[in-house]
Design a protein around this motif. Structure first.
Motif, mmCIF file in Angstrom:
data_model
loop_
_atom_site.group_PDB
_atom_site.id
_atom_site.type_symbol
_atom_site.label_atom_id
_atom_site.label_comp_id
_atom_site.label_asym_id
_atom_site.label_seq_id
_atom_site.Cartn_x
_atom_site.Cartn_y
_atom_site.Cartn_z
ATOM 1 N N LYS A 35 36.731 32.755 -13.478
ATOM 2 C CA LYS A 35 35.311 32.879 -13.855
ATOM 3 C C LYS A 35 34.743 31.558 -14.344
ATOM 4 O O LYS A 35 33.680 31.127 -13.906
ATOM 5 N N THR A 36 35.464 30.920 -15.276
ATOM 6 C CA THR A 36 34.950 29.685 -15.863
ATOM 7 C C THR A 36 34.890 28.571 -14.819
ATOM 8 O O THR A 36 33.895 27.847 -14.708
ATOM 9 N N THR A 37 35.946 28.466 -14.027
ATOM 10 C CA THR A 37 35.975 27.507 -12.919
ATOM 11 C C THR A 37 34.774 27.723 -11.998
ATOM 12 O O THR A 37 34.102 26.768 -11.594
ATOM 13 N N PHE A 55 29.830 32.742 -22.734
ATOM 14 C CA PHE A 55 29.817 33.966 -23.548
ATOM 15 C C PHE A 55 31.185 34.267 -24.143
ATOM 16 O O PHE A 55 31.369 35.280 -24.791
ATOM 17 N N ASP A 56 32.137 33.408 -23.881
ATOM 18 C CA ASP A 56 33.492 33.674 -24.354
ATOM 19 C C ASP A 56 33.645 33.183 -25.801
ATOM 20 O O ASP A 56 34.353 32.219 -26.080
ATOM 21 N N VAL A 57 32.984 33.907 -26.718
ATOM 22 C CA VAL A 57 32.970 33.497 -28.118
ATOM 23 C C VAL A 57 34.369 33.643 -28.710
ATOM 24 O O VAL A 57 34.988 34.680 -28.600
ATOM 25 N N CYS A 105 25.822 32.946 -16.630
ATOM 26 C CA CYS A 105 26.570 33.400 -17.805
ATOM 27 C C CYS A 105 28.042 33.571 -17.471
ATOM 28 O O CYS A 105 28.406 34.386 -16.615
ATOM 29 N N ASP A 106 28.887 32.824 -18.153
ATOM 30 C CA ASP A 106 30.334 32.919 -17.970
ATOM 31 C C ASP A 106 30.859 34.023 -18.884
ATOM 32 O O ASP A 106 30.891 33.874 -20.097
ATOM 33 N N SER A 107 31.244 35.144 -18.302
ATOM 34 C CA SER A 107 31.664 36.304 -19.088
ATOM 35 C C SER A 107 33.091 36.145 -19.598
ATOM 36 O O SER A 107 33.932 35.552 -18.924
HETATM 37 MG MG LIG Z 1 36.923 31.848 -18.760
#
Ligand SMILES: [Mg+2]
Ligand SMILES: Nc1ncnc2c1ncn2[C@@H]1O[C@H](COP(=O)(O)OP(=O)(O)OP(=O)(O)O)[C@@H](O)[C@H]1O
Lengths: 271, 86
Positions: free
Chosen positions: A16-18, A39-41, A118-120
């Motif tokens: 996802k982040t990539t 969004f990965d708090v 948005c990166d979930s």
């Molecule tokens: Mg990620």
């Protein structure tokens, strides 16, 4: 008004982040104004993949709690003028994200940017549902592997029920991004094929990203793969996907099997 | 690559595909179960106002495809006009 995209998967570690970084940079290279939002708090990583980790001062939680203004928290990319990052907090936990706060931030960003990506976080809990809540379009990142496909199916169910669009009775636009695809393994019958995953999940295909060392190399350098090596196979696949997101009709190119001369001779015999 | 391995071991992807298809059909049915049973009750009630139907002969099914979910309603209505309510 900009378009809000959520990059989501259910399962962790599928890319996802990539993909958020790569698609964001690809769209920004088309001169569109893009913000990628982490969004990965508590487990932020988008800053690292984007190479902006040392420039983070304020984050999403600071903005929501009123400790910082939104423009103060936005980090402009050093390579692309139109690319921005809104980082997540590393120290707080995700309970600091309020639905009202998230709604306000997304609506503000939509006014200034063409794309809000948005990166979930992984999972199907609060963090993931907040990240998808305001999306216009969902990119469902899936690896050709049983547990990832199953989790994507769960996420598709949530996209169709827990988002604002779904609650208004509108259709949520969903696209499948198949990542870490190994054509040789699929060919040998040891990995689910593109057609298998498409048939099972039945959402349209946005792109196929090959498994590649170039992705690792890009993250080591702190650059989205579409910037680090724009001519590598995964970058080309992400560029294609970005064009489709932007509404262009582009035929899907299947990743080629990478084979040495030995492999070539062997596969010809086997065929 | 070991050529013997290639012939001895069965391809695993077809099995993965089959297991997923069975599993997801189940999980999807379970998650839409509540909605389906509510719809079934209400649809039955509406039809029963006009035609006499056997509750067992009403089938409601939810299926997902690319652009939409399909709600399939299958109601068997008896042929005998004497059975029809006024
Ligand atoms: Mg990620
Ligand atoms: N196409 C690819 N080829 C090779 N490695 C990849 C590819 N895509 C992602 N990876 C690697 O897989 C790992 C996980 O990727 P990433 O962090 O993007 O996943 P994620 O879905 O955001 O994870 P999380 O759920 O923890 O947030 C990283 O080490 C990344 O470099």
């Amino acid at each position: 008004m900009g378009k809000v995209i959520v990059v989501t998967s259910g399962k962790g570690g599928v890319g996802k982040t990539t993909s958020t970084a790569a698609l964001g940079a690809a769209l920004a290279q088309r001169n569109e104004k893009v913000v990628v939002v982490d969004f990965d708090v508590g487990l932020r990583n988008l800053d690292l993949v984007m190479g902006a980790e040392r420039r983070v001062v304020y984050d999403l939680v600071n903005v929501i709690q009123g400790d910082a203004k939104l423009p103060q928290a936005l980090i402009r990319d050093k390579r692309l003028e139109t690319l921005f990052l809104l980082p997540a907090s590393q120290t707080r936990d995700k309970d600091n994200l309020t639905p009202e706060g998230v709604e306000w931030v997304i609506n503000e960003l939509k006014r200034y940017f063409d794309w809000v990506i948005c990166d979930s976080p992984a999972g199907i809990e609060r963090g993931a549902t907040l990240a998808m809540r305001h999306a216009d379009v969902a990119v469902v990142v899936t690896n050709p592997e049983v547990s990832s496909v199953r989790d994507s199916d769960r996420i598709i169910g949530l996209l169709d029920s827990k988002t604002l669009k779904a609650e208004r009775g509108e259709r949520m636009e969903k696209h499948l991004l198949l990542t870490r695809y190994d054509a040789a393994r699929a060919q040998r019958g040891d990995m689910l094929k593109v057609e298998d995953v498409l048939e099972i999940l039945s959402i349209p295909l946005l792109g196929i990203i090959p498994e590649s060392m170039d992705v690792l190399r890009a993250s080591n350098l702190g650059a989205p793969v579409t910037l680090a090596d724009a001519r590598s196979a995964p970058a080309l696949a992400y560029f294609e996907a970005a064009r489709r997101l932007a509404g262009e009709i582009v035929p899907i190119s299947m990743p080629e099997e990478k084979r040495g001369i030995f492999g070539k001779i062997f596969s010809r015999r086997a065929a | 690559m070991n050529i013997f391995r290639l012939f001895n071991k069965q391809r695993s992807a077809p099995l993965a595909r089959e297991r997923l298809q069975v599993l997801l059909a189940h999980e999807r049915a379970a998650s839409s179960c509540d909605l389906v049973s509510i719809l079934r009750e209400e649809i039955l009630a509406v039809i029963a106002k006009h035609v006499q139907v056997d509750a067992e002969r009403v089938h409601v099914k939810m299926d997902r495809s690319e652009n939409m979910s399909i709600l399939e309603i299958d109601v068997e209505i008896p042929l005998d006009p004497a059975l029809q309510a006024a």
